[in-house]
Enzyme design. Structure first.
Site, PDB file in Angstrom:
ATOM      1  N   SER A 150       3.142   6.474 -29.986  1.00  0.00           N
ATOM      2  CA  SER A 150       2.923   5.059 -30.330  1.00  0.00           C
ATOM      3  C   SER A 150       1.435   4.727 -30.338  1.00  0.00           C
ATOM      4  O   SER A 150       0.990   3.888 -31.117  1.00  0.00           O
ATOM      5  CB  SER A 150       3.698   4.153 -29.370  1.00  0.00           C
ATOM      6  OG  SER A 150       3.107   4.145 -28.096  1.00  0.00           O
ATOM      7  N   GLU A 169     -10.486  10.190 -10.743  1.00  0.00           N
ATOM      8  CA  GLU A 169     -10.884   8.770 -10.765  1.00  0.00           C
ATOM      9  C   GLU A 169     -10.811   8.170  -9.363  1.00  0.00           C
ATOM     10  O   GLU A 169      -9.918   8.538  -8.600  1.00  0.00           O
ATOM     11  CB  GLU A 169      -9.946   7.998 -11.701  1.00  0.00           C
ATOM     12  CG  GLU A 169     -10.099   8.441 -13.135  1.00  0.00           C
ATOM     13  CD  GLU A 169      -9.071   7.803 -14.088  1.00  0.00           C
ATOM     14  OE1 GLU A 169      -8.368   6.886 -13.657  1.00  0.00           O
ATOM     15  OE2 GLU A 169      -9.006   8.239 -15.229  1.00  0.00           O
ATOM     16  N   HIS A 173     -11.412   3.646 -17.109  1.00  0.00           N
ATOM     17  CA  HIS A 173      -9.960   3.583 -17.332  1.00  0.00           C
ATOM     18  C   HIS A 173      -9.503   2.145 -17.636  1.00  0.00           C
ATOM     19  O   HIS A 173      -8.659   1.586 -16.913  1.00  0.00           O
ATOM     20  CB  HIS A 173      -9.201   4.139 -16.114  1.00  0.00           C
ATOM     21  CG  HIS A 173      -7.809   4.605 -16.454  1.00  0.00           C
ATOM     22  ND1 HIS A 173      -7.193   5.679 -15.840  1.00  0.00           N
ATOM     23  CD2 HIS A 173      -6.911   4.141 -17.369  1.00  0.00           C
ATOM     24  CE1 HIS A 173      -5.973   5.839 -16.334  1.00  0.00           C
ATOM     25  NE2 HIS A 173      -5.792   4.924 -17.279  1.00  0.00           N
ATOM     26  N   ARG A 214      -5.216  11.126 -20.306  1.00  0.00           N
ATOM     27  CA  ARG A 214      -5.399  11.325 -18.868  1.00  0.00           C
ATOM     28  C   ARG A 214      -6.552  12.306 -18.668  1.00  0.00           C
ATOM     29  O   ARG A 214      -6.750  13.216 -19.489  1.00  0.00           O
ATOM     30  CB  ARG A 214      -4.123  11.905 -18.229  1.00  0.00           C
ATOM     31  CG  ARG A 214      -2.975  10.931 -18.064  1.00  0.00           C
ATOM     32  CD  ARG A 214      -3.243   9.891 -16.971  1.00  0.00           C
ATOM     33  NE  ARG A 214      -2.142   8.925 -16.827  1.00  0.00           N
ATOM     34  CZ  ARG A 214      -2.082   7.744 -17.448  1.00  0.00           C
ATOM     35  NH1 ARG A 214      -3.058   7.384 -18.261  1.00  0.00           N
ATOM     36  NH2 ARG A 214      -1.057   6.943 -17.244  1.00  0.00           N
TER      37      ARG A 214
END
Lengths: 328, 328
Positions: free
Chosen positions: A167, A274, A292, A245
């Site tokens: 998507s 992160e 992010h 990711r």
């Protein structure tokens, strides 16, 4: 309008138990409203004495962000039937274990897709046309002193390889076609009714691309799919955009390739560890770094809240869930 | 392949005189190749004794970038018939004087249009999604310390008002439609066969827009078209993107509106007094600043060279010119 949800009897409310599962780094934005609709168990709220007695009865969990759901987590809620997720990814779920226990799992579905696609294109334009670097140049007062700022490269005509045409990836392709980019992709399997060239592996895609955009899920198969070989195949002028990711990329290798100028540039919204970003990147002009945030706007959070609210209600009314992960 | 152009007799070459007109801030990238094709007069080359004697005979000028062509300039070349421009704009030409003297003038035409449109979209995504600000945040090491970075706003659904729906503006609209923005515009006159809503003045456009993108020519009529009233009409969340010319905006007003948070943000590639950028902007997080680079990539310079080379040849062969300015 007074809805029946808000005015149910205590007994009914008690039946509608919900675990609000989150690591402390996530806020409790959605909690107050949820408490008006459900009997919410919040494991982070140590003042609630009912958590332990009710853990055995709870059938549904709302999982905030990328909070891990391990088999240990699942052991605490032996009657869990459904996990309503709020993240586009699902690498934080132990899916094999969920499947074994017959637990249905949902994701954020398309709630974030437009935002992430927009951001990926923003990072790409930024890296190619050097927008952030130009902003630094102007703010440092360098324009009147140094004069010329080094040229960027045109967006149109670039061969963009999309890794994961789901998507998000399909929305990226739609946007970049309007810029005159040519699109190819790799994906678990070839998509029907898609006009773009399919490559069965990322190495072939990299050889035939100027830009790789990573927007696939992180799974065992996709862990470090971009390493030394793919970066070498992408080549000296090649660009990596990662809005998927962090661990899709072998970060140490990427940093070395960027430092040595062995690839052209990178736009990174995600990292392996992160919120820690390799410090070597901070001094590089050929990298654009964001914390992010690709998915995050007020608009996407609204869409997300609508989706998970629907899914919780659907669960209690035995209706089909939306954005449910299909077990292969 | 040896072309006849490169092997003509000295007499013929002498007839093909060309003035290479540029202010010292522009380089002489194109000069060596031009010298193989024409007898080039370079006013910045004081060692050339033929400049003065030949100035009276030269019929065509190549004007680099935004080098001014005033009536004083024109007085030096009394037989000038044609100015081949290399800029998308034409505010540096005294067009009334050119017209009076019967001098045809050309521009860079579409050579830069894709690049400028790409860059405008890049600036818009950057301002809305806070890409450069996020990059600063990460590079400063703030992510592990401060945690959350303030949310940006979604690109899709924004009402974008394009000021000047020419070759750049129409390319911007094509790109932004793919992001799900709704487009309206103002222009000298309503365009036929355009599906977007037309506003006869910029004030009405601003009232009905979340974003204004300036990509029109700078003329007497468009000087400072964005001032206090238009900024007020655009409102607290409104965004201004300027890839046209600095003086389209009353820069002092814009800086005050940004400082006081009376508009949402600005993406600026051009300024009133380049290369000087108001220092007040350097500390604002709601501005993205670039040093007039929207048009510039190796690809656009190649397209430009092809166009002006064609136009010079066309002039000497009495063929129609491309991208010629039409006198109203």
């Amino acid at each position: 309008m007074a809805s029946s949800d808000q005015h149910q009897s205590p007994e009914t409310t008690d039946l509608r138990l919900l675990i609000f599962h989150r690591s402390p780094k996530y806020g409790n934005t959605f909690l107050p409203k949820l408490k008006t609709l459900y009997r919410v168990l919040d494991p982070l709220d140590e003042s609630d004495p009912s958590l332990l007695p009710l853990s055995g009865s709870v059938r549904i969990m709302l999982c905030i962000g990328a909070t891990p759901v391990t088999s240990d987590t699942l052991d605490k809620y032996p009657n869990l039937e459904c996990i309503v997720g709020t993240s586009a990814g699902f690498d934080h779920f132990d899916l094999a274990e969920c499947r074994r226990r017959g637990i249905r799992v949902t994701t954020a579905g398309d709630s974030f897709s437009d935002n992430v696609a927009d951001f990926a294109v923003g990072l790409l334009i930024d890296v190619l046309r050097r927008v952030s670097a130009a902003d630094r140049f102007v703010r440092a007062g360098s324009w009147p002193i140094k004069g010329k700022f080094p040229l960027g490269s045109k967006v149109g005509g670039k061969r963009v390889g999309i890794v994961g045409l789901g998507s998000i990836g399909s929305r990226i392709s739609k946007r970049l076609e309007a810029f005159g980019c040519s699109i190819a992709y790799t994906s678990k399997r070839m998509k029907p009714n898609v006009p773009f060239r399919f490559h069965s592996n990322i190495h072939d895609l990299a050889i035939n691309s100027d830009v790789l955009i990573l927007c696939c899920s992180l799974t065992k198969e996709t862990h470090h799919i971009v390493g030394k070989e793919v970066l070498t195949a992408l080549g000296k002028e090649g660009i990596v955009i990662n809005v998927g990711r962090g661990a899709l990329v072998d970060e140490k290798e990427l940093v070395q390739f960027l430092k040595r100028g062995e690839i052209g540039g990178a736009g990174l919204d995600v990292y392996e560890n992160e919120p820690y970003v390799p410090k070597d990147l901070f001094v590089l002009d050929n990298a654009v770094l964001s914390p992010h945030i690709a998915a995050s706007t007020p608009e996407s959070f609204e869409a997300l809240e609508e989706l998970f609210t629907y899914n919780i209600q659907a669960f209690f009314s035995n209706k089909p869930l939306q954005a449910q992960i299909e077990y292969d």
